[in-house]
Design a protein around this motif. Structure first.
Motif, mmCIF file in Angstrom:
data_model
loop_
_atom_site.group_PDB
_atom_site.id
_atom_site.type_symbol
_atom_site.label_atom_id
_atom_site.label_comp_id
_atom_site.label_asym_id
_atom_site.label_seq_id
_atom_site.Cartn_x
_atom_site.Cartn_y
_atom_site.Cartn_z
ATOM 1 N N ALA A 98 0.841 -1.203 0.000
ATOM 2 C CA ALA A 98 0.000 0.000 0.000
ATOM 3 C C ALA A 98 0.870 1.244 0.000
ATOM 4 O O ALA A 98 0.622 2.200 -0.742
ATOM 5 C CB ALA A 98 -0.935 -0.001 1.209
ATOM 6 N N TRP A 99 1.920 1.230 0.811
ATOM 7 C CA TRP A 99 2.816 2.380 0.876
ATOM 8 C C TRP A 99 3.582 2.562 -0.436
ATOM 9 O O TRP A 99 3.616 3.658 -0.996
ATOM 10 C CB TRP A 99 3.787 2.216 2.054
ATOM 11 C CG TRP A 99 4.898 3.202 2.007
ATOM 12 C CD1 TRP A 99 4.802 4.552 2.194
ATOM 13 C CD2 TRP A 99 6.270 2.940 1.722
ATOM 14 N NE1 TRP A 99 6.038 5.144 2.048
ATOM 15 C CE2 TRP A 99 6.948 4.158 1.759
ATOM 16 C CE3 TRP A 99 6.984 1.780 1.442
ATOM 17 C CZ2 TRP A 99 8.325 4.258 1.523
ATOM 18 C CZ3 TRP A 99 8.341 1.874 1.218
ATOM 19 C CH2 TRP A 99 8.996 3.105 1.263
ATOM 20 N N LEU A 122 0.182 7.288 5.229
ATOM 21 C CA LEU A 122 0.823 5.993 4.976
ATOM 22 C C LEU A 122 2.282 5.996 5.422
ATOM 23 O O LEU A 122 2.773 5.019 5.987
ATOM 24 C CB LEU A 122 0.731 5.637 3.489
ATOM 25 C CG LEU A 122 -0.635 5.187 2.994
ATOM 26 C CD1 LEU A 122 -0.633 5.067 1.475
ATOM 27 C CD2 LEU A 122 -1.028 3.873 3.623
ATOM 28 N N ARG A 123 2.971 7.101 5.170
ATOM 29 C CA ARG A 123 4.378 7.194 5.564
ATOM 30 C C ARG A 123 4.531 7.103 7.078
ATOM 31 O O ARG A 123 5.404 6.412 7.578
ATOM 32 C CB ARG A 123 4.982 8.500 5.061
ATOM 33 C CG ARG A 123 5.256 8.529 3.591
ATOM 34 C CD ARG A 123 5.709 9.896 3.142
ATOM 35 N NE ARG A 123 6.083 9.909 1.735
ATOM 36 C CZ ARG A 123 6.247 11.018 1.044
ATOM 37 N NH1 ARG A 123 6.068 12.206 1.614
ATOM 38 N NH2 ARG A 123 6.593 10.955 -0.227
ATOM 39 N N GLU A 149 2.352 -0.238 11.354
ATOM 40 C CA GLU A 149 1.675 -1.354 10.680
ATOM 41 C C GLU A 149 2.592 -2.577 10.602
ATOM 42 O O GLU A 149 2.145 -3.710 10.772
ATOM 43 C CB GLU A 149 1.208 -0.941 9.281
ATOM 44 C CG GLU A 149 0.049 0.021 9.282
ATOM 45 C CD GLU A 149 -1.204 -0.554 9.926
ATOM 46 O OE1 GLU A 149 -1.569 -1.705 9.631
ATOM 47 O OE2 GLU A 149 -1.824 0.158 10.730
ATOM 48 N N LEU A 150 3.870 -2.349 10.357
ATOM 49 C CA LEU A 150 4.817 -3.463 10.301
ATOM 50 C C LEU A 150 5.049 -4.048 11.695
ATOM 51 O O LEU A 150 5.182 -5.261 11.853
ATOM 52 C CB LEU A 150 6.133 -3.024 9.660
ATOM 53 C CG LEU A 150 6.016 -2.560 8.203
ATOM 54 C CD1 LEU A 150 7.377 -2.174 7.655
ATOM 55 C CD2 LEU A 150 5.334 -3.595 7.331
ATOM 56 N N ILE A 180 12.854 6.842 3.989
ATOM 57 C CA ILE A 180 13.296 5.763 3.089
ATOM 58 C C ILE A 180 13.389 6.274 1.658
ATOM 59 O O ILE A 180 14.283 5.887 0.908
ATOM 60 C CB ILE A 180 12.323 4.562 3.158
ATOM 61 C CG1 ILE A 180 12.328 3.960 4.571
ATOM 62 C CG2 ILE A 180 12.690 3.493 2.122
ATOM 63 C CD1 ILE A 180 11.243 2.927 4.808
ATOM 64 N N VAL A 181 12.482 7.143 1.253
ATOM 65 C CA VAL A 181 12.416 7.589 -0.135
ATOM 66 C C VAL A 181 13.110 8.921 -0.399
ATOM 67 O O VAL A 181 13.166 9.364 -1.549
ATOM 68 C CB VAL A 181 10.948 7.651 -0.636
ATOM 69 C CG1 VAL A 181 10.330 6.275 -0.615
ATOM 70 C CG2 VAL A 181 10.131 8.639 0.155
#
Length: 135
Positions: free
Chosen positions: A42-43, A60-61, A67-68, A97-98
């Motif tokens: 989803a992310w 989401l970020r 969630e993990l 991360i991005v």
């Protein structure tokens, strides 16, 4: 005598089902692996979509890490170990991360690879997307 034979057959069948793993309890690793896959996909999909709203992407970020963690809580054995290690190595916000030049991108991909292998070894094949490249 007939009732005794029926009771014996029913008991033997129940023991056989339990011994072969056919119980009504869901496999905790199946739940964990599916949860991990759902959260990461989803992310990653949202990061790569031009139509994702900035508010949804920010949510989401910020939620990916939790969630993990939630997925890892239901896991057992090597799956739990791989997931717990992966969560410990990730930043609290997936934006890190991005980001261009992020040191977390390769750690994320490596951790996901370990989780994927652990899930497969436990009999739960999942496909995980690599960390998206965002410019």
């Amino acid at each position: 005598m007939r009732i005794t034979r029926i009771a014996w057959v029913a008991t033997a069948a129940a023991v056989l089902l339990v011994a072969t793993g056919c119980t009504s309890q869901p496999d905790p690793n199946a739940t964990a692996c599916t949860g991990w896959s759902t959260a990461t996909d989803a992310w990653a999909t949202a990061e790569q979509s031009a139509s994702t709203s900035s508010a949804h992407l920010a949510s989401l970020r910020s939620d990916l890490h939790s969630e993990l963690q939630k997925a890892s809580r239901t896991a057992t054995g090597e799956v739990k170990s791989a997931m717990t290690s992966a969560v410990a190595d990730l930043p609290d916000n997936a934006l890190r991360i991005v980001e261009p030049g992020s040191k977390y991108r390769s750690a994320y991909d490596s951790a996901n690879s370990q989780v994927q292998k652990a899930c497969a070894a436990a009999g739960h094949t999942i496909a995980l997307k690599p960390a998206p490249v965002v410019s």
